[in-house]
Design a protein around this motif. Structure first.
Motif, mmCIF file in Angstrom:
data_model
loop_
_atom_site.group_PDB
_atom_site.id
_atom_site.type_symbol
_atom_site.label_atom_id
_atom_site.label_comp_id
_atom_site.label_asym_id
_atom_site.label_seq_id
_atom_site.Cartn_x
_atom_site.Cartn_y
_atom_site.Cartn_z
ATOM 1 N N PRO A 51 0.826 -1.201 0.000
ATOM 2 C CA PRO A 51 0.000 0.000 0.000
ATOM 3 C C PRO A 51 0.864 1.257 0.000
ATOM 4 C CG PRO A 51 0.147 -0.918 2.196
ATOM 5 C CD PRO A 51 0.839 -1.897 1.283
ATOM 6 N N PRO A 52 0.280 2.418 -0.315
ATOM 7 C CA PRO A 52 1.031 3.672 -0.232
ATOM 8 C C PRO A 52 1.367 4.002 1.221
ATOM 9 C CG PRO A 52 -1.288 4.098 -0.625
ATOM 10 C CD PRO A 52 -1.097 2.612 -0.758
ATOM 11 N N PHE A 53 2.419 4.789 1.417
ATOM 12 C CA PHE A 53 2.843 5.171 2.762
ATOM 13 C C PHE A 53 1.983 6.296 3.305
ATOM 14 C CE2 PHE A 53 6.493 2.838 1.441
ATOM 15 C CZ PHE A 53 7.199 2.491 2.580
ATOM 16 N N ALA A 54 1.690 6.243 4.589
ATOM 17 C CA ALA A 54 1.075 7.357 5.303
ATOM 18 C C ALA A 54 1.711 7.374 6.679
ATOM 19 C CB ALA A 54 -0.433 7.174 5.410
ATOM 20 N N ARG A 195 -2.917 -6.682 7.163
ATOM 21 C CA ARG A 195 -1.810 -7.555 6.808
ATOM 22 C C ARG A 195 -0.662 -7.352 7.795
ATOM 23 N NH1 ARG A 195 2.396 -7.648 2.507
ATOM 24 N NH2 ARG A 195 2.669 -9.814 1.842
ATOM 25 N N VAL A 196 -0.134 -8.465 8.298
ATOM 26 C CA VAL A 196 0.963 -8.420 9.261
ATOM 27 C C VAL A 196 2.007 -9.461 8.877
ATOM 28 C CG1 VAL A 196 -0.505 -7.609 11.151
ATOM 29 C CG2 VAL A 196 -0.161 -10.070 10.828
ATOM 30 N N ALA A 210 2.014 -14.802 19.243
ATOM 31 C CA ALA A 210 2.871 -14.440 18.116
ATOM 32 C C ALA A 210 3.305 -12.992 18.245
ATOM 33 C CB ALA A 210 2.128 -14.645 16.801
ATOM 34 N N GLN A 211 4.565 -12.724 17.936
ATOM 35 C CA GLN A 211 5.026 -11.350 17.792
ATOM 36 C C GLN A 211 4.843 -10.980 16.333
ATOM 37 O OE1 GLN A 211 9.115 -10.575 18.761
ATOM 38 N NE2 GLN A 211 8.975 -8.409 18.266
ATOM 39 N N MET A 212 4.120 -9.895 16.070
ATOM 40 C CA MET A 212 3.807 -9.523 14.697
ATOM 41 C C MET A 212 4.200 -8.070 14.443
ATOM 42 S SD MET A 212 -0.292 -8.881 14.773
ATOM 43 C CE MET A 212 -0.880 -7.308 15.464
ATOM 44 N N VAL A 213 4.469 -7.782 13.179
ATOM 45 C CA VAL A 213 4.796 -6.431 12.730
ATOM 46 C C VAL A 213 3.753 -6.017 11.696
ATOM 47 C CG1 VAL A 213 6.501 -4.977 11.576
ATOM 48 C CG2 VAL A 213 7.260 -6.780 13.134
ATOM 49 N N TYR A 214 3.162 -4.864 11.908
ATOM 50 C CA TYR A 214 2.164 -4.326 10.988
ATOM 51 C C TYR A 214 2.858 -3.894 9.692
ATOM 52 C CZ TYR A 214 -1.238 -0.810 9.291
ATOM 53 O OH TYR A 214 -2.114 -0.056 8.548
ATOM 54 N N VAL A 215 2.365 -4.347 8.542
ATOM 55 C CA VAL A 215 2.996 -4.004 7.271
ATOM 56 C C VAL A 215 2.054 -3.200 6.375
ATOM 57 C CG1 VAL A 215 4.636 -5.917 7.319
ATOM 58 C CG2 VAL A 215 2.403 -6.262 6.270
ATOM 59 N N GLY A 216 1.017 -2.620 6.982
ATOM 60 C CA GLY A 216 0.073 -1.821 6.202
ATOM 61 C C GLY A 216 0.582 -0.452 5.812
ATOM 62 N N GLN A 217 1.644 0.023 6.485
ATOM 63 C CA GLN A 217 2.307 1.285 6.144
ATOM 64 C C GLN A 217 1.366 2.486 6.245
ATOM 65 O OE1 GLN A 217 4.148 0.520 2.333
ATOM 66 N NE2 GLN A 217 5.644 -0.859 3.221
ATOM 67 N N ASP A 218 0.391 2.412 7.157
ATOM 68 C CA ASP A 218 -0.535 3.524 7.385
ATOM 69 C C ASP A 218 -0.514 3.837 8.878
ATOM 70 O OD1 ASP A 218 -2.721 5.187 7.925
ATOM 71 O OD2 ASP A 218 -3.937 4.298 6.340
ATOM 72 N N VAL A 219 0.167 4.927 9.246
ATOM 73 C CA VAL A 219 0.359 5.263 10.652
ATOM 74 C C VAL A 219 -0.964 5.469 11.373
ATOM 75 C CG1 VAL A 219 0.618 7.718 10.117
ATOM 76 C CG2 VAL A 219 1.544 6.832 12.232
ATOM 77 N N HIS A 220 -1.933 6.039 10.693
ATOM 78 C CA HIS A 220 -3.204 6.341 11.344
ATOM 79 C C HIS A 220 -3.962 5.048 11.661
ATOM 80 C CE1 HIS A 220 -2.179 10.375 10.203
ATOM 81 N NE2 HIS A 220 -2.154 10.035 8.926
ATOM 82 N N ASP A 221 -3.909 4.100 10.749
ATOM 83 C CA ASP A 221 -4.543 2.801 10.986
ATOM 84 C C ASP A 221 -3.829 2.066 12.114
ATOM 85 O OD1 ASP A 221 -6.368 0.669 10.478
ATOM 86 O OD2 ASP A 221 -4.835 -0.344 9.279
#
Length: 255
Positions: A51-54, A195-196, A210-221
């Motif tokens: 996705p685009p970055f925010a 998506r993580v 589970a340790q997960m990292v958010y990969v949606g690249q949307d800071v507000h979300d």
């Protein structure tokens, strides 16, 4: 470059930043760029499924840090195996530097700069979730690529053609042309519809987590989900495995 210079050039004054321009020192990683890393940047080419970055300042939509005195590019890196040859440095307030450790390769792990400054070896964690793997003569083995292009291959059990490592592995080095294929494994899924990437799993009272990292690249979300911000643009959480859906390995083939 001093601590204050780094703080300015890298835009480390972002909201919630753990970095202080007046700190006596700051530790930095110097990471060689390899095919095992998955990088994307705002304003640049990236896989079409990302996705685009925010994000907040200093991470703009241009791919450059806003608050630096010059044009300093930045990238978002998916959790990836640490490349062999990565170094850890301490930069002091006066600009002097000292090397603290080097990541030799997956079998050696982090090693100190001298024989008198060696680090306690730690076991390899979750290579089946984030790791580099080789197929050689039909056998799949944990692997690493050295800066000279040769490949480290590892076995969890003793083998006569391999040496023991401090991390509890047996390993040897082979030429790249002896390896049939190399790929990086990552584990992706969804959590609450987002998506993580999963980077670790542990047993816990009440069930595995589970340790997960958010990969949606949307800071507000990410902030609406109350995820922990561990770096600029990086949001993580530890959640029950039962809350994850659509778990699937992704494989990035290395040339």
């Amino acid at each position: 470059m001093t601590v204050a210079d780094l703080h300015s050039e890298l835009g480390l004054a972002f909201p919630g930043s753990p970095f202080n321009a007046e700190a006596p020192s700051v530790d930095i990683l110097r990471i060689p760029i390899t095919g095992a890393m998955q990088l994307s940047s705002p304003g640049g080419d990236k896989p079409s499924d990302l996705p685009p970055f925010a994000d907040h300042s200093p991470l703009s939509g241009t791919g450059f840090v806003e608050s630096a005195s010059g044009f300093v590019p930045y990238w978002w890196m998916s959790p990836s195996p640490i490349p062999a040859g990565t170094t850890l440095w301490r930069v002091n307030a006066d600009g002097s530097e000292e090397q603290l450790a080097t990541y030799g390769h997956v079998a050696l792990g982090w090693v100190g700069p001298t024989q008198q400054q060696q680090l306690r070896p730690t076991p390899v964690r979750f290579p089946e979730i984030v790791g580099t793997w080789a197929t050689i003569r039909g056998e799949r083995m944990l692997a690493d690529i050295l800066p000279d292009g040769s490949v480290v291959i590892c076995s969890p059990t003793e083998r006569s053609d391999m040496r023991a490592s401090p991390r509890g592995l047996w390993w040897t080095t082979v030429a790249r042309d002896q390896v049939d294929s190399l790929d990086v494994v990552r584990l992706h899924g969804t959590w609450r519809g987002r998506r993580v990437q999963v980077v670790g799993m542990e047993g816990a009272e009440g069930g595995p987590v589970a340790q997960m990292v958010y990969v949606g690249q949307d800071v507000h979300d990410a902030e609406s989900l109350r995820l922990a911000k561990t770096d600029a643009g990086v949001y993580e959480a530890v959640v029950p495995v039962s809350e994850l859906a659509d778990l699937a390995e992704t494989h990035t083939a290395l040339p």
